[in-house]
Design an enzyme around this catalytic site. Structure first.
Site, short mmCIF file in Angstrom:
data_model
loop_
_atom_site.label_atom_id
_atom_site.label_comp_id
_atom_site.label_asym_id
_atom_site.label_seq_id
_atom_site.Cartn_x
_atom_site.Cartn_y
_atom_site.Cartn_z
N ASP A 13 -22.05 38.06 22.62
CA ASP A 13 -21.95 38.09 21.11
C ASP A 13 -23.54 38.50 20.67
O ASP A 13 -24.26 37.43 20.72
CB ASP A 13 -21.56 36.87 20.55
CG ASP A 13 -20.06 36.75 20.69
OD1 ASP A 13 -19.34 37.82 21.03
OD2 ASP A 13 -19.45 35.74 20.43
N ASP A 132 -8.13 39.21 16.66
CA ASP A 132 -8.64 37.90 16.39
C ASP A 132 -7.41 37.16 15.56
O ASP A 132 -7.18 37.82 14.66
CB ASP A 132 -9.76 37.84 15.31
CG ASP A 132 -11.19 38.49 16.23
OD1 ASP A 132 -11.24 38.27 17.44
OD2 ASP A 132 -11.99 38.90 15.56
#
EC number: 4.3.2.10
Length: 254
Positions: A13, A132
């Protein structure tokens, strides 16, 4: 649907050019240089790498092609890149500098036909749709976008079916309920979607110990993605693979 060898995928990330890892998408902490991290994972036996610019879509920026180019020069395992991808030219630019697959999330929700177009243009094998999800009621999950900041109202199970119908070759499924907690993957929604679709499903969010990987693989996930436990060297990838192998989970061991 299950595929033969289970894959271990570290996730990078990236925010402002650095690898970061937060809890439940907030409280970010610095975890190092993305190129250095990619090299280490390549050497340690990761099956693939996923590289996400976690603020690109939220801030309206384009993919960080320059960093991706440097990473791709150094690693020799499949590289998936996501963040800020909203046009076919973004995909072309990333594939052109050496990434193997692209991950689309917000753009797929806002313009579902983008999945069809990108799959038709580049092939479904390089189109990953990232979903998500967050549980909002018993047996009900919604799809969130913009790094978990916006509830789309979409039913996660129906959306998973739709993205595959539109040409997604893989689903990256992140549970916002378990992400960063190290309490284990979200087995319930991962198993539901894995058994429902005919493409590989990557489980993401919640890995804290080796047993969590074994558990999610035994419940139909094709691959498992994690970040902080690998970044901060809490679990060694080769040790993890040896553990899985001893527990009759098929993995690639170099």
């Amino acid at each position: 649907m299950e595929y033969f060898a289970k894959r271990i995928i570290p996730c990078l990330d990236v925010k402002d050019g650095r690898v970061v890892k937060g809890v439940n998408f907030v409280g970010l902490r610095d975890a190092g240089d993305p190129v250095e991290a990619a090299i280490r994972y390549n050497e340690e036996g990761a099956d693939e790498l996923t590289f996400l610019d976690i603020t690109a879509s939220h801030e309206g920026r384009k993919p960080i092609v320059d960093i991706v180019k440097e990473v791709a020069k150094e690693v020799f395992i499949p590289l998936t890149v996501g963040g800020g991808i909203s046009e076919l030219s973004d995909i072309y630019d990333l594939l052109n500098v050496g990434c193997d697959k692209v991950s689309i999330n917000s753009a797929a929700v806002k313009n579902p036909d983008f999945i069809n177009k990108s799959s038709k243009r580049f092939g479904s094998q390089c189109i990953v749709v990232a979903i998500d999800v967050k549980k909002i009621a018993p047996n009900k999950w919604h799809v969130f976008i913009k790094g978990g900041r916006e509830d789309t109202g979409l039913d996660a199970i129906e959306w998973a079916k739709e993205v595959v119908d539109r040409g997604a070759g893989e689903i990256l499924l992140t549970s916002m309920d378990t992400d960063g907690t190290k309490a284990g993957f979200d087995i319930e929604i991962t198993e539901i979607i894995s058994k429902l679709v005919h493409v590989p499903v990557i489980a993401s969010g919640g890995a804290g110990k080796m047993e969590h990987f074994k558990e999610v693989f035994e419940h139909s996930a094709d691959a498992a993605l994690a970040a902080s436990i690998f970044h901060f060297k809490e679990i060694d990838i080769m040790d993890l693979k040896q553990y899985l192998h001893k527990n009759n989970i098929s993995v690639r061991i170099n």
